[in-house]
Write a protein that holds these residues in place. Structure first.
Motif, PDB file in Angstrom:
ATOM      1  N   ASP A 156       0.903  -1.303   0.044  1.00 34.10           N
ATOM      2  CA  ASP A 156       0.062  -0.002   0.011  1.00 34.10           C
ATOM      3  C   ASP A 156       0.878   1.057   0.052  1.00 34.10           C
ATOM      4  OD1 ASP A 156      -2.145  -1.633   0.089  1.00 34.10           O
ATOM      5  OD2 ASP A 156      -2.514  -1.562   2.192  1.00 34.10           O
ATOM      6  N   GLY A 157       1.937   1.164  -0.946  1.00 32.03           N
ATOM      7  CA  GLY A 157       2.836   2.272  -0.833  1.00 32.03           C
ATOM      8  C   GLY A 157       3.777   2.491   0.208  1.00 32.03           C
ATOM      9  N   HIS A 158       3.946   1.876   1.074  1.00 32.40           N
ATOM     10  CA  HIS A 158       4.784   1.628   2.290  1.00 32.40           C
ATOM     11  C   HIS A 158       6.013   0.749   2.050  1.00 32.40           C
ATOM     12  CE1 HIS A 158       6.392   1.630   6.324  1.00 32.40           C
ATOM     13  NE2 HIS A 158       6.241   0.144   6.390  1.00 32.40           N
ATOM     14  N   ASP A 159       7.184   1.250   2.226  1.00 33.30           N
ATOM     15  CA  ASP A 159       8.397   0.430   1.802  1.00 33.30           C
ATOM     16  C   ASP A 159       8.799  -0.535   2.995  1.00 33.30           C
ATOM     17  OD1 ASP A 159      10.990  -0.549   1.308  1.00 33.30           O
ATOM     18  OD2 ASP A 159      12.001   1.378   1.062  1.00 33.30           O
ATOM     19  N   LYS A 207      10.744 -15.833   8.265  1.00 33.54           N
ATOM     20  CA  LYS A 207      10.239 -15.424   9.508  1.00 33.54           C
ATOM     21  C   LYS A 207      10.241 -14.000   9.618  1.00 33.54           C
ATOM     22  CE  LYS A 207      10.172 -15.699  14.408  1.00 33.54           C
ATOM     23  NZ  LYS A 207      11.117 -16.516  15.686  1.00 33.54           N
ATOM     24  N   LYS A 208      11.344 -13.413   9.077  1.00 28.17           N
ATOM     25  CA  LYS A 208      11.590 -11.805   9.214  1.00 28.17           C
ATOM     26  C   LYS A 208      10.865 -11.118   8.121  1.00 28.17           C
ATOM     27  CE  LYS A 208      16.370 -12.317  10.908  1.00 28.17           C
ATOM     28  NZ  LYS A 208      17.921 -12.136  10.559  1.00 28.17           N
ATOM     29  N   LEU A 209      10.883 -11.845   6.904  1.00 26.40           N
ATOM     30  CA  LEU A 209       9.890 -11.483   5.715  1.00 26.40           C
ATOM     31  C   LEU A 209       8.580 -11.442   6.166  1.00 26.40           C
ATOM     32  CD1 LEU A 209       9.547 -10.354   2.701  1.00 26.40           C
ATOM     33  CD2 LEU A 209       9.571 -12.798   2.247  1.00 26.40           C
ATOM     34  N   ALA A 214       3.681  -8.282   8.071  1.00 25.41           N
ATOM     35  CA  ALA A 214       2.855  -8.158   9.119  1.00 25.41           C
ATOM     36  C   ALA A 214       2.553  -6.637   9.686  1.00 25.41           C
ATOM     37  CB  ALA A 214       2.972  -9.281  10.266  1.00 25.41           C
ATOM     38  N   GLU A 215       3.625  -6.106   9.449  1.00 26.50           N
ATOM     39  CA  GLU A 215       3.739  -4.633  10.104  1.00 26.50           C
ATOM     40  C   GLU A 215       3.032  -3.614   9.347  1.00 26.50           C
ATOM     41  OE1 GLU A 215       7.750  -3.640  10.404  1.00 26.50           O
ATOM     42  OE2 GLU A 215       8.272  -4.926  12.169  1.00 26.50           O
ATOM     43  N   ALA A 216       2.868  -4.048   7.996  1.00 22.90           N
ATOM     44  CA  ALA A 216       1.969  -3.194   7.203  1.00 22.90           C
ATOM     45  C   ALA A 216       0.711  -3.919   7.085  1.00 22.90           C
ATOM     46  CB  ALA A 216       2.736  -3.274   5.945  1.00 22.90           C
ATOM     47  N   ARG A 220      -3.308  -9.906   7.840  1.00 22.88           N
ATOM     48  CA  ARG A 220      -3.415 -10.657   6.787  1.00 22.88           C
ATOM     49  C   ARG A 220      -1.984 -11.576   6.681  1.00 22.88           C
ATOM     50  NH1 ARG A 220      -4.077  -6.967   1.635  1.00 22.88           N
ATOM     51  NH2 ARG A 220      -4.130  -9.216   0.689  1.00 22.88           N
ATOM     52  N   GLU A 221      -2.151 -12.477   6.052  1.00 25.49           N
ATOM     53  CA  GLU A 221      -0.981 -13.682   5.855  1.00 25.49           C
ATOM     54  C   GLU A 221      -0.939 -14.011   4.371  1.00 25.49           C
ATOM     55  OE1 GLU A 221       0.798 -17.706   7.631  1.00 25.49           O
ATOM     56  OE2 GLU A 221      -1.407 -17.097   8.068  1.00 25.49           O
TER      57      GLU A 221
END
Length: 237
Positions: A156-159, A207-209, A214-216, A220-221
Motif C-alpha cells: 500500500d505504498g509503504h516500503d 520469518k523476518k519477511l 505483518a507490520e504493514a 493478513r497472511e
C-alpha cells in the motif's frame, strides 16, 4: 490485442524438427509467435540478446534431451537468471524421478511425449495465466508491489525495508502465486554462489519477511507454510 501489439513470443527448444514444426504451427494458429532453437548451447545467448532488446519470450518450451547443454541444466540457469520466465519441459523420459527433478529445478509444468499439440497450447495458456497473476493487483483490494530496479517491496505504498535476500525470496514466490517452493529451491534463489546453508536459515529469512509484511498488514497472511514441503505466496481471495 491491437494491431500495434506484438503477439506473445514462445521459445521452442527442441532438436526434433517435425515436433518443433508441429508445435510452432499450433502456437502460431493460437496467436503466439514461436521461435525455434535446436541446440542447447544457443538458448542462453538468445535469451540474453532478445531480453536486452525488449523482445524476449513470454515462455520457454524446453526439451530435456538436447545436443549441447541439456534441458535440466538450462532450466536451472533460466530459473536462476530470470525467475519470472515460465518454463515448460518436454521429454520422452517418463520416469517419475525425471518428472520430479524437472519440477524441482523450477519448471512450471512438464509434458511427456508423445503429446497432442493442442495439449501443449492449452498448457502454455494455463501457465501464462498463472504467471500473469503475479503482476495484477491483490484481489483483497490492497497492493503488494515489487520495485525490481530499486529492490524494494511496497505494501500500500509503504516500503517494507527488505534486505536483498528477503526481497529475492518475496520476488520468487510472488512471480508464481500459489506455487509451493521447497527450502532447497528458495536457497538456490537466495544465494547464487551455491553456498551451503541450513534449512533453518531459509526459515529465519521467511520469518523476518513475514514480520515485515505483518507490520504493514497486521490482519493478513500472504506467505503460507506448507508443512513438510516449504512455502508459497497466496494472496487472500
Amino acid at each position: 490485442m491491437t494491431h500495434t501489439e506484438r503477439p506473445p513470443r514462445v521459445l521452442i527448444v527442441e532438436d526434433e524438427p517435425k515436433i518443433a514444426r508441429l508445435v510452432a504451427d499450433y502456437l502460431a494458429g493460437s496467436g503466439f509467435e514461436p521461435h525455434h532453437l535446436d541446440h542447447g548451447d544457443a538458448v542462453i545467448p538468445w535469451l540474453e540478446e532478445t531480453r536486452q532488446a525488449g523482445e524476449g519470450p513470454a515462455l520457454v518450451l524446453l526439451d530435456l534431451m538436447l545436443p549441447g547443454t541439456d534441458g535440466l541444466t538450462l532450466c536451472r540457469e533460466i530459473r536462476q537468471r530470470w525467475p519470472a520466465l515460465p518454463v515448460i519441459m518436454l521429454t520422452a523420459r517418463v520416469e517419475e524421478v525425471d518428472r520430479l527433478l524437472g519440477l524441482e529445478l523450477g519448471a512450471d509444468d512438464y509434458i511427456c511425449k508423445p503429446f497432442s499439440p493442442r495439449e501443449v497450447v492449452a498448457r502454455v495458456k494455463a501457465v501464462l495465466r498463472r504467471s500473469q497473476l503475479a503482476g495484477e493487483p491483490d484481489p483483497a483490494g490492497s497492493d503488494l508491489v515489487l520495485d525490481e530496479e530499486g529492490w524494494r517491496a511496497l505494501a500500500d505504498g509503504h516500503d517494507l525495508g527488505l534486505t536483498a535476500v528477503e526481497f529475492q525470496l518475496l520476488k520468487v514466490m510472488m512471480h508464481a502465486p500459489g506455487r509451493i517452493f521447497s527450502r532447497d529451491q528458495l536457497m538456490d534463489h537466495m544465494y547464487r554462489d551455491h553456498r551451503i546453508v541450513s534449512e533453518r536459515t531459509v526459515d529465519s529469512h521467511v520469518k523476518k519477511l513475514r514480520r515485515k509484511i505483518a507490520e504493514a498488514w497486521p490482519e493478513r497472511e500472504v506467505i503460507r507454510s506448507v508443512y513438510g514441503v516449504g512455502y508459497k505466496y497466496q494472496p487472500e481471495a
